[in-house]
Design a protein around this motif. Structure first.
Motif, mmCIF file in Angstrom:
data_model
loop_
_atom_site.group_PDB
_atom_site.id
_atom_site.type_symbol
_atom_site.label_atom_id
_atom_site.label_comp_id
_atom_site.label_asym_id
_atom_site.label_seq_id
_atom_site.Cartn_x
_atom_site.Cartn_y
_atom_site.Cartn_z
ATOM 1 N N TYR A 1 -53.760 8.613 -84.238
ATOM 2 C CA TYR A 1 -53.775 7.650 -85.342
ATOM 3 C C TYR A 1 -53.941 8.336 -86.699
ATOM 4 C CZ TYR A 1 -54.207 4.206 -81.633
ATOM 5 O OH TYR A 1 -53.975 3.439 -80.518
ATOM 6 N N SER A 2 -53.298 9.504 -86.843
ATOM 7 C CA SER A 2 -53.192 10.219 -88.126
ATOM 8 C C SER A 2 -54.551 10.544 -88.740
ATOM 9 C CB SER A 2 -52.362 9.396 -89.129
ATOM 10 O OG SER A 2 -51.094 9.078 -88.588
ATOM 11 N N ASP A 3 -55.563 10.659 -87.902
ATOM 12 C CA ASP A 3 -56.909 11.006 -88.364
ATOM 13 C C ASP A 3 -57.400 10.048 -89.450
ATOM 14 O OD1 ASP A 3 -59.204 12.487 -88.121
ATOM 15 O OD2 ASP A 3 -58.571 14.093 -89.472
ATOM 16 N N ASP A 4 -57.083 8.772 -89.274
ATOM 17 C CA ASP A 4 -57.466 7.747 -90.246
ATOM 18 C C ASP A 4 -58.935 7.378 -90.035
ATOM 19 O OD1 ASP A 4 -57.852 5.538 -91.821
ATOM 20 O OD2 ASP A 4 -56.003 4.525 -91.228
ATOM 21 N N PRO A 5 -59.818 7.636 -91.009
ATOM 22 C CA PRO A 5 -61.246 7.320 -90.817
ATOM 23 C C PRO A 5 -61.501 5.830 -90.646
ATOM 24 C CG PRO A 5 -60.809 7.948 -93.095
ATOM 25 C CD PRO A 5 -59.566 8.241 -92.324
ATOM 26 N N THR A 6 -60.629 4.987 -91.197
ATOM 27 C CA THR A 6 -60.789 3.544 -91.012
ATOM 28 C C THR A 6 -60.613 3.161 -89.549
ATOM 29 O OG1 THR A 6 -59.904 3.179 -93.232
ATOM 30 C CG2 THR A 6 -59.985 1.273 -91.761
ATOM 31 N N ILE A 7 -59.628 3.764 -88.896
ATOM 32 C CA ILE A 7 -59.403 3.504 -87.468
ATOM 33 C C ILE A 7 -60.606 3.954 -86.652
ATOM 34 C CG2 ILE A 7 -57.948 4.029 -85.479
ATOM 35 C CD1 ILE A 7 -56.590 2.256 -87.513
ATOM 36 N N LEU A 8 -61.151 5.111 -87.005
ATOM 37 C CA LEU A 8 -62.346 5.597 -86.299
ATOM 38 C C LEU A 8 -63.500 4.612 -86.469
ATOM 39 C CD1 LEU A 8 -63.916 7.739 -84.743
ATOM 40 C CD2 LEU A 8 -64.336 8.930 -86.910
ATOM 41 N N GLY A 9 -63.653 4.070 -87.661
ATOM 42 C CA GLY A 9 -64.695 3.069 -87.883
ATOM 43 C C GLY A 9 -64.498 1.839 -87.019
ATOM 44 N N TYR A 10 -63.239 1.409 -86.865
ATOM 45 C CA TYR A 10 -62.946 0.276 -85.992
ATOM 46 C C TYR A 10 -63.332 0.587 -84.545
ATOM 47 C CZ TYR A 10 -60.133 -1.736 -89.790
ATOM 48 O OH TYR A 10 -59.706 -2.261 -90.984
ATOM 49 N N PHE A 11 -62.996 1.812 -84.091
ATOM 50 C CA PHE A 11 -63.337 2.198 -82.724
ATOM 51 C C PHE A 11 -64.852 2.169 -82.503
ATOM 52 C CE2 PHE A 11 -59.261 4.903 -82.057
ATOM 53 C CZ PHE A 11 -58.590 3.789 -81.598
ATOM 54 N N MET A 12 -65.607 2.663 -83.482
ATOM 55 C CA MET A 12 -67.057 2.737 -83.338
ATOM 56 C C MET A 12 -67.698 1.345 -83.354
ATOM 57 S SD MET A 12 -67.552 5.973 -83.012
ATOM 58 C CE MET A 12 -69.322 6.122 -83.183
ATOM 59 N N ALA A 13 -67.108 0.420 -84.123
ATOM 60 C CA ALA A 13 -67.701 -0.910 -84.261
ATOM 61 C C ALA A 13 -67.272 -1.877 -83.161
ATOM 62 C CB ALA A 13 -67.347 -1.502 -85.625
ATOM 63 N N ALA A 14 -66.127 -1.641 -82.537
ATOM 64 C CA ALA A 14 -65.560 -2.602 -81.589
ATOM 65 C C ALA A 14 -66.489 -2.905 -80.404
ATOM 66 C CB ALA A 14 -64.201 -2.114 -81.092
ATOM 67 N N PRO A 15 -67.114 -1.905 -79.740
ATOM 68 C CA PRO A 15 -68.000 -2.251 -78.622
ATOM 69 C C PRO A 15 -69.188 -3.107 -79.051
ATOM 70 C CG PRO A 15 -67.392 0.076 -78.524
ATOM 71 C CD PRO A 15 -66.926 -0.438 -79.847
ATOM 72 N N ALA A 16 -69.778 -2.810 -80.227
ATOM 73 C CA ALA A 16 -70.907 -3.605 -80.702
ATOM 74 C C ALA A 16 -70.471 -5.028 -81.019
ATOM 75 C CB ALA A 16 -71.532 -2.957 -81.937
ATOM 76 N N LEU A 17 -69.296 -5.177 -81.612
ATOM 77 C CA LEU A 17 -68.789 -6.518 -81.915
ATOM 78 C C LEU A 17 -68.531 -7.296 -80.631
ATOM 79 C CD1 LEU A 17 -67.812 -8.619 -83.922
ATOM 80 C CD2 LEU A 17 -65.563 -7.505 -83.912
ATOM 81 N N GLY A 18 -67.954 -6.623 -79.629
ATOM 82 C CA GLY A 18 -67.748 -7.278 -78.334
ATOM 83 C C GLY A 18 -69.057 -7.666 -77.681
ATOM 84 N N GLY A 19 -70.077 -6.798 -77.798
ATOM 85 C CA GLY A 19 -71.386 -7.125 -77.247
ATOM 86 C C GLY A 19 -72.013 -8.316 -77.938
ATOM 87 N N PHE A 20 -71.848 -8.393 -79.253
ATOM 88 C CA PHE A 20 -72.392 -9.531 -80.002
ATOM 89 C C PHE A 20 -71.711 -10.829 -79.582
ATOM 90 C CE2 PHE A 20 -71.994 -12.270 -83.810
ATOM 91 C CZ PHE A 20 -73.325 -12.643 -83.925
ATOM 92 N N LEU A 21 -70.381 -10.826 -79.515
ATOM 93 C CA LEU A 21 -69.648 -12.032 -79.131
ATOM 94 C C LEU A 21 -69.967 -12.426 -77.688
ATOM 95 C CD1 LEU A 21 -66.165 -11.262 -80.757
ATOM 96 C CD2 LEU A 21 -67.953 -12.796 -81.602
ATOM 97 N N GLY A 22 -70.073 -11.414 -76.809
ATOM 98 C CA GLY A 22 -70.420 -11.706 -75.418
ATOM 99 C C GLY A 22 -71.802 -12.314 -75.290
ATOM 100 N N SER A 23 -72.742 -11.843 -76.102
ATOM 101 C CA SER A 23 -74.113 -12.346 -76.034
ATOM 102 C C SER A 23 -74.224 -13.789 -76.513
ATOM 103 C CB SER A 23 -75.036 -11.445 -76.864
ATOM 104 O OG SER A 23 -75.061 -10.133 -76.349
ATOM 105 N N ILE A 24 -73.567 -14.108 -77.635
ATOM 106 C CA ILE A 24 -73.691 -15.468 -78.163
ATOM 107 C C ILE A 24 -72.913 -16.475 -77.312
ATOM 108 C CG2 ILE A 24 -74.067 -14.660 -80.514
ATOM 109 C CD1 ILE A 24 -71.198 -15.384 -81.168
#
Length: 301
Positions: free
Chosen positions: A136-159
């Protein structure tokens, strides 16, 4: 030093909720706790980034340190909560007693081994930077999405976890969730180098499965552990919960160096699937565990 202090703090803190609540309310409290943790996992990095960009990194850490004052004041105001039967002097024999209990309890072993099967074998967070750089062209924004996605999924799964109250076999449900986590990680590896929505979707699924699995596993451990052994069992649970992902990232990095980041991620998912299947076959008491039977039995007693 921070990890050393947390390893003492976290197991002790985990003993409070089972003492303060009836056991049939523990699962709901664990869900609420998971909602709060995953929400902070999403909001915390965003807030830290905003404060740092607005002022500086030093101000960010200063605000973090000052925020502990209110929490520490509240903790010091709490009354003592001794184990049932009273406190005893720590010793090597106490540690041996706790380990002996864990080894003999199939339910506790099942909970811990299931957790290890997804953290030690399935964790792939360490590969996110390499995957971003290669595909993904070493895009830091994409890396940020990767790092946040599991936490966001955990939050949605919990609620959205109200259906957990209808689960009749907690052990079997944990195994299903662990299997779902492993499949999601494998699919994440397969979807790398495609449209970014797909790998993010599978990472969110893995986070949702992980958060629900943690809630149910905590419920099983609480209902299977006597109060006087709870802190010692919690210590081992913390060790696995904290050390498992760290060792899993080390494994992922080593395999990713030998093969490729994408192959290492897929292989981690596959080996995790096999480990979860072995737990299902070898630990029948764990997969058949039902909390309601325990609660009813305690009320009758």
């Amino acid at each position: 030093m921070q990890s050393l202090l947390t390893s003492i703090n976290a197991p002790a803190r985990a003993t409070f909720m089972p003492r303060l609540l009836p056991k049939d309310q523990f699962r709901s409290a664990a869900v609420l706790n998971m909602v709060f943790m995953t929400f902070c996992g999403v909001l915390g990095p965003i807030t830290a980034g905003f404060i740092t960009s607005l002022w500086s990194m030093n101000i960010n850490y200063l605000i973090n340190a000052l925020s502990y004052i209110a929490a520490l004041y509240g903790v010091f105001r709490l009354p003592a909560m001794l184990p049932e039967g009273g406190a005893v002097k720590p010793s090597i024999g106490m540690i041996a007693e706790g380990m002996q209990f864990i080894v003999k309890s199939e339910r506790i072993k099942g909970a811990f081994l299931t957790d290890m099967s997804v953290t030690l074998l399935g964790t792939s967070t360490a590969l996110f930077p390499a995957i971003t750089a290669l595909y993904y062209s070493d895009d830091p924004t994409i890396l940020g999405y990767f790092m946040a996605a599991p936490a966001l999924g955990g939050f949605l799964g919990s609620i959205c976890s109200g259906h957990l109250s209808n689960v009749k076999r907690e052990g079997r449900a944990v195994i299903v969730l662990a299997f779902s986590y492993a499949v999601s990680i494998m699919c994440f590896g397969l979807s790398v180098n495609t449209i970014i929505v797909l790998p993010l979707f599978f990472l969110m699924l893995s986070g949702a499965a992980d958060s629900l699995m943690v809630v149910l596993n905590q419920t099983i451990v609480v209902h299977s552990t006597p109060d006087h052994l709870r802190s010692r069992v919690n210590s081992v649970e913390y060790l696995l919960g904290f050390g498992g992902p760290q060792l899993g990232d080390f494994r992922a990095g080593a395999v990713g160096t030998a093969l490729s980041p994408r192959s290492a991620t897929m292989l981690g998912g596959v080996t995790s699937i096999l480990a979860v299947g072995a737990i299902y076959v070898l630990l029948p008491s764990y997969r058949a565990f039902h909390v309601e039977n325990e609660v009813v039995g305690e009320r009758a007693t």
